[in-house]
Write a protein that holds these residues in place. Structure first.
Motif, PDB file in Angstrom:
ATOM      1  N   SER A 157     -15.729   5.036 -12.837  1.00  0.00           N
ATOM      2  CA  SER A 157     -16.162   5.876 -12.238  1.00  0.00           C
ATOM      3  C   SER A 157     -17.005   3.782 -11.580  1.00  0.00           C
ATOM      4  O   SER A 157     -16.811   2.990 -12.057  1.00  0.00           O
ATOM      5  CB  SER A 157     -17.985   5.714 -12.875  1.00  0.00           C
ATOM      6  OG  SER A 157     -17.655   6.661 -13.926  1.00  0.00           O
ATOM      7  N   GLU A 161     -12.551   1.016  -4.293  1.00  0.00           N
ATOM      8  CA  GLU A 161     -11.652   1.597  -4.865  1.00  0.00           C
ATOM      9  C   GLU A 161     -10.619   0.389  -5.456  1.00  0.00           C
ATOM     10  O   GLU A 161      -9.443   0.985  -6.078  1.00  0.00           O
ATOM     11  CB  GLU A 161     -10.773   2.881  -3.721  1.00  0.00           C
ATOM     12  CG  GLU A 161     -11.973   3.229  -3.025  1.00  0.00           C
ATOM     13  CD  GLU A 161     -12.685   4.737  -4.076  1.00  0.00           C
ATOM     14  OE1 GLU A 161     -10.861   5.268  -5.071  1.00  0.00           O
ATOM     15  OE2 GLU A 161     -13.282   5.295  -5.002  1.00  0.00           O
ATOM     16  N   MET A 182      -9.347   9.669 -15.151  1.00  0.00           N
ATOM     17  CA  MET A 182      -9.794  10.828 -15.024  1.00  0.00           C
ATOM     18  C   MET A 182     -10.636   9.621 -13.997  1.00  0.00           C
ATOM     19  O   MET A 182     -12.123   9.036 -14.200  1.00  0.00           O
ATOM     20  CB  MET A 182     -10.083  11.648 -14.971  1.00  0.00           C
ATOM     21  CG  MET A 182     -10.933  12.802 -14.356  1.00  0.00           C
ATOM     22  SD  MET A 182     -11.225  13.962 -15.443  1.00  0.00           S
ATOM     23  CE  MET A 182     -10.125  15.295 -15.778  1.00  0.00           C
ATOM     24  N   ASP A 183     -11.152  10.066 -12.805  1.00  0.00           N
ATOM     25  CA  ASP A 183     -11.641   8.926 -11.619  1.00  0.00           C
ATOM     26  C   ASP A 183     -12.619   9.735 -11.530  1.00  0.00           C
ATOM     27  O   ASP A 183     -12.361  10.613 -10.329  1.00  0.00           O
ATOM     28  CB  ASP A 183     -10.972   8.350 -10.517  1.00  0.00           C
ATOM     29  CG  ASP A 183     -11.588   7.866  -9.381  1.00  0.00           C
ATOM     30  OD1 ASP A 183     -12.933   7.367  -9.937  1.00  0.00           O
ATOM     31  OD2 ASP A 183     -11.339   6.772  -8.346  1.00  0.00           O
ATOM     32  N   LEU A 184     -13.947   9.734 -11.797  1.00  0.00           N
ATOM     33  CA  LEU A 184     -15.198  10.857 -11.344  1.00  0.00           C
ATOM     34  C   LEU A 184     -15.593   9.970  -9.688  1.00  0.00           C
ATOM     35  O   LEU A 184     -16.415  10.671  -9.319  1.00  0.00           O
ATOM     36  CB  LEU A 184     -16.453  10.380 -12.450  1.00  0.00           C
ATOM     37  CG  LEU A 184     -15.709  11.106 -14.193  1.00  0.00           C
ATOM     38  CD1 LEU A 184     -17.116  11.090 -15.375  1.00  0.00           C
ATOM     39  CD2 LEU A 184     -14.939  13.122 -13.697  1.00  0.00           C
ATOM     40  N   GLY A 185     -16.035   9.626  -9.481  1.00  0.00           N
ATOM     41  CA  GLY A 185     -16.264   8.573  -8.166  1.00  0.00           C
ATOM     42  C   GLY A 185     -16.945   7.615  -8.268  1.00  0.00           C
ATOM     43  O   GLY A 185     -16.691   6.714  -8.424  1.00  0.00           O
ATOM     44  N   THR A 189     -21.191   8.039 -11.389  1.00  0.00           N
ATOM     45  CA  THR A 189     -21.472   9.206 -12.226  1.00  0.00           C
ATOM     46  C   THR A 189     -20.894   8.482 -13.642  1.00  0.00           C
ATOM     47  O   THR A 189     -20.956   9.296 -14.674  1.00  0.00           O
ATOM     48  CB  THR A 189     -19.644   9.093 -12.047  1.00  0.00           C
ATOM     49  OG1 THR A 189     -18.585   8.155 -12.010  1.00  0.00           O
ATOM     50  CG2 THR A 189     -19.792  10.396 -10.683  1.00  0.00           C
TER      51      THR A 189
ATOM     52  N   ARG B 202     -19.856  16.775 -13.416  1.00  0.00           N
ATOM     53  CA  ARG B 202     -19.309  15.252 -12.161  1.00  0.00           C
ATOM     54  C   ARG B 202     -17.385  15.565 -12.683  1.00  0.00           C
ATOM     55  O   ARG B 202     -17.378  15.210 -11.229  1.00  0.00           O
ATOM     56  CB  ARG B 202     -19.825  13.965 -12.766  1.00  0.00           C
ATOM     57  CG  ARG B 202     -21.087  13.444 -11.925  1.00  0.00           C
ATOM     58  CD  ARG B 202     -21.669  12.568 -12.999  1.00  0.00           C
ATOM     59  NE  ARG B 202     -22.672  11.982 -12.140  1.00  0.00           N
ATOM     60  CZ  ARG B 202     -23.967  12.970 -12.362  1.00  0.00           C
ATOM     61  NH1 ARG B 202     -23.857  13.878 -13.953  1.00  0.00           N
ATOM     62  NH2 ARG B 202     -24.893  12.560 -12.082  1.00  0.00           N
ATOM     63  N   ILE B 203     -17.414  16.338 -13.859  1.00  0.00           N
ATOM     64  CA  ILE B 203     -15.765  16.886 -13.771  1.00  0.00           C
ATOM     65  C   ILE B 203     -15.302  17.534 -12.880  1.00  0.00           C
ATOM     66  O   ILE B 203     -14.735  17.701 -11.756  1.00  0.00           O
ATOM     67  CB  ILE B 203     -15.493  17.010 -15.142  1.00  0.00           C
ATOM     68  CG1 ILE B 203     -15.439  15.812 -16.004  1.00  0.00           C
ATOM     69  CG2 ILE B 203     -14.033  17.902 -14.681  1.00  0.00           C
ATOM     70  CD1 ILE B 203     -15.129  15.693 -17.554  1.00  0.00           C
ATOM     71  N   SER B 206     -16.016  16.336  -9.277  1.00  0.00           N
ATOM     72  CA  SER B 206     -14.539  15.553  -8.545  1.00  0.00           C
ATOM     73  C   SER B 206     -12.822  16.260  -8.965  1.00  0.00           C
ATOM     74  O   SER B 206     -12.074  16.213  -7.689  1.00  0.00           O
ATOM     75  CB  SER B 206     -13.930  14.365 -10.219  1.00  0.00           C
ATOM     76  OG  SER B 206     -13.159  14.126  -9.953  1.00  0.00           O
ATOM     77  N   THR B 207     -13.005  17.103  -9.993  1.00  0.00           N
ATOM     78  CA  THR B 207     -11.605  18.843  -9.696  1.00  0.00           C
ATOM     79  C   THR B 207     -11.886  19.514  -8.606  1.00  0.00           C
ATOM     80  O   THR B 207     -10.976  20.830  -8.299  1.00  0.00           O
ATOM     81  CB  THR B 207     -11.029  18.972 -10.769  1.00  0.00           C
ATOM     82  OG1 THR B 207     -12.464  19.684 -11.197  1.00  0.00           O
ATOM     83  CG2 THR B 207     -11.234  17.776 -11.857  1.00  0.00           C
ATOM     84  N   LYS B 208     -13.330  20.025  -8.883  1.00  0.00           N
ATOM     85  CA  LYS B 208     -13.670  21.828  -7.555  1.00  0.00           C
ATOM     86  C   LYS B 208     -13.024  22.606  -9.085  1.00  0.00           C
ATOM     87  O   LYS B 208     -12.976  22.983  -8.315  1.00  0.00           O
ATOM     88  CB  LYS B 208     -12.850  21.757  -6.187  1.00  0.00           C
ATOM     89  CG  LYS B 208     -13.032  20.156  -5.670  1.00  0.00           C
ATOM     90  CD  LYS B 208     -14.351  20.208  -5.146  1.00  0.00           C
ATOM     91  CE  LYS B 208     -14.841  18.485  -4.209  1.00  0.00           C
ATOM     92  NZ  LYS B 208     -16.058  18.538  -4.919  1.00  0.00           N
TER      93      LYS B 208
END
Lengths: 218, 218
Positions: A157, A161, A182-185, A189, B202-203, B206-208
């Motif tokens: 998180s 970037e 896994m980039d959650l944002g 996050t 949040r996952i 991020s992944t929808k």
């Protein structure tokens, strides 16, 4: 690369040792430059790349800073490290705000509508905070291949970037597979990853084995 | 078996439909016996085993009760179902206390030093509350084989061992593998599973893709 590791506990020691092994120059920072555990860290490595110093000294040296302090003390420790020493640098925050005052397992001192990652970012707007690695035992952080052929997840998180890209390179050098980072944002996050701790603690309580991690399957 | 499903939303509908498919008699409970969604549930199944009623009517019929209401309303709804109708029964609590009042993604209205599962258990000491299935999208709850050959985890929290054993049988009938049903301990461990929601959200953000779950690897 010159890297500061703030904190002399098991997490700082484990991450610092891995960084030395990877060829980085590491200064372990603590309240006093003569801290016993930091001195032991230097002695153990017997390597000119392993150094000990104050929080401020380590932060000044490091191009990247690992925050491995106690979560509840992290903001104050970072203040003592000096904003000018941290400014514009990447801070990799692996801490959790574990609050032991209400008994075991610990609760969180910040959660739900805030997180420690966000709190650090708010207090130090000129640092690039990247929250990562905080969802597992430190042995797994630096050696993901210890379990399930390294096939499990680490989360990230952060608002910057480019900083996250740089942290990703470091995570890969620890053995993390690209597909499992896994980039959650943004840094908000971190509420998600920090609130994973309560179930981590209860799985550990049930299995008595800390060498586990979460894998997202779909 | 006669089973009450309290709540007419997607979760209640999905669980109720699976229970009908497995041959159980299911009454979907809502505020009024003529609830549109409950009536549609009965019509869809066109089966004498699918019934609609009030919360009290469903609770009175059910030998086991599924709580699929909105988390923040759950305690009040259970009160309206009538303690005498719930007494000594197993309540499978799949809810999360999602609080949308502070924006998206939702926060939790109870967490850290308490959980919804505990709150229900405290309000109804004569019910056997088993918290489970609350850590995933409802499609996965009743069809774990939809992803990763059903190899991922479901957690259970509850004070009554016999109740948890009975719930385990039901989970296995949904397709859960014995090895993947993780009993975390008493109902206080629901703090862990309920606090998994923030990272779930949040996952998903991020992944929808909501068709994922957590697998513990060690």
């Amino acid at each position: 690369m010159k890297i500061a590791v703030l904190g002399t506990g098991t997490v700082g020691n484990t991450i610092g040792s891995k960084l030395i092994e990877l060829g980085h120059e590491v200064m372990m920072g603590s309240r006093t430059s003569a801290n016993e555990k930091a001195t032991a860290f230097v002695d153990k490595h017997n390597n000119t790349h392993a150094l000990a110093g104050t929080f401020a000294g380590a932060a000044a040296l490091g191009e990247i800073i690992f925050n491995c302090t106690l979560g509840m003390e992290a903001v104050n420790i970072l203040k003592s490290a000096g904003e000018q020493n941290l400014k514009n640098k990447i801070l990799i925050d692996v801490t959790n705000a574990l609050d032991f005052s209400m008994g075991m397992p610990p609760a969180l001192s910040i959660c739900n509508d805030n997180s420690l990652g966000e709190e650090i970012q708010k207090n130090f707007p000129q640092i690039k905070v990247v929250k990562t690695l905080n969802t597992m035992w430190c042995g797994i952080m630096v050696n993901p291949a210890m379990i399930n052929n390294a096939d499990h997840n680490v989360f990230m998180s952060g608002n910057d970037e480019a900083a996250k890209s740089e942290v990703k390179v470091l995570l890969k050098s620890f053995g993390w597979l690209e597909k499992n980072i896994m980039d959650l944002g943004d840094i908000t996050t971190a509420r998600g990853t920090e609130m994973l701790l309560p179930i981590w603690l209860r799985i550990f309580g049930s299995t008595k084995n800390g060498a586990f991690n979460f894998k997202i399957v779909s």
